[in-house]
Design an enzyme around this catalytic site. Sequence first.
Site, short mmCIF file in Angstrom:
data_model
loop_
_atom_site.label_atom_id
_atom_site.label_comp_id
_atom_site.label_asym_id
_atom_site.label_seq_id
_atom_site.Cartn_x
_atom_site.Cartn_y
_atom_site.Cartn_z
N LYS A 1 11.78 -29.75 -6.74
CA LYS A 1 13.04 -29.17 -6.24
C LYS A 1 13.75 -28.61 -7.47
O LYS A 1 14.87 -29.01 -7.82
CB LYS A 1 13.86 -30.26 -5.52
N ASP B 1 11.08 -28.63 0.20
CA ASP B 1 11.40 -28.30 1.60
C ASP B 1 10.39 -27.30 2.15
O ASP B 1 9.89 -27.41 3.28
CB ASP B 1 12.85 -27.80 1.75
N ASP C 1 3.07 -39.17 4.13
CA ASP C 1 3.15 -39.60 5.53
C ASP C 1 3.07 -38.38 6.46
O ASP C 1 2.42 -38.41 7.49
CB ASP C 1 4.46 -40.35 5.81
MG MG Z 1 5.17 -44.38 2.18
#
Ligand code: MG
Length: 371
Positions: A189, A221, A249
């Site tokens: 970022k 993002d 994830d």
């Molecule tokens: Mg994790």
Amino acid sequence: MEKNIVVIEGDGIGPEVTRQAIKVLNAAAQLGGNEFNYKYCLMGADAIDKTGNPLPDETIEACLNSDAILFGAIGHPKYDNDPTAKVRPEQGLLKLRKSLQLFANIRPVSTYPALQHLSPLKSKNIENVDFVIFRELTGGIYFGKKELDADGNRASDDCVYSREEIERIAHLAFKQAQQRRHKLTLVDKANVLETSRLWRKVVQELATGYPDVKVDFLFVDNAAMQIILNPKQFDVILTENMFGDILSDEASVISGSLGLLPSASIGKGAALFEPIHGSYPQATGKDIANPLGSILSAAMLLDHFGLHAEATKVREAADWTLQNGFVTKDIDPINFYFTSTIGELIADYVGGKIPGDVHKDNIELRKSTII
Ligand code: MG
Ligand code: IPM
């Protein structure tokens, strides 16, 4: 070879999936006449219950003296909704990462044709997805100074990175890209954060030493969006601790089940191998959790020992179960097999005990070893 492996079964489904990985490791060890010794240690909610400490000193000591660590899962719901809890299971894992200097967390993401229908993404976007996330694991906001004012109304977490911390993981990621499709994407970022600007500067400097690797940069993002829109574009993703936690994830759902993904955390000494899924408390003790994340983590452990043929055999066995519908409930809620059955099947396959024409009926009766 003889190797000493610390096993931390941990919380929730950790013990039942880890046991399957051990069956498979034992079968793999036999192939080349190798010997694995296991030492069981405590960490997480299990350790808090038994000792009051999420990471007892004996566990750290055993890990420091081991060749590798196989870890199950961490976390218990009784701590999740209690922000005032002074002791939390996750502290154990964070302290272990720091104590062993496990600075690089490696999370491969790939898709399986047999599971494409389970992915929330369109099939045409996920065919041949194959990338790996290198997440920095011992720095950043996770380990910066944490403060809560005395009145409890103001809190802060510092995010700190040094050049050395960035360089050591960046070198690993560049080397991995050289073994793969020669592309590295730094996710940061840098339009907002000073730490991200340091990451960019250091990675740009190191890139001159790897002229065969094409480097690009994405803001986090945008990266979160690109992973969903066009995951095929990625080869090696390099990123800092918290961005890597979130993106890995996100990326895990591409394959169709979080239960499939393995990870390795490596550093200066012993390396740690764990599935990326959590402790899945609702499934605990039911023999329904997917053991593939743990078994494929064991394959990464075999690679780490240089036992590449054995690791390949384990991956082949896992593919074979998926292609033949020997899957757990997360993948097929109607015709599913038990966690322990999948573990036995994969161990049998690795040990060469599975004949070409398998009688599914027997396996449903959990007789995989006598087909
Ligand atoms: Mg994790
Ligand atoms: C992970 C987990 C951990 C993390 C938790 C359990 C502390 O989410 O390994 O990704 O945030 O690193």
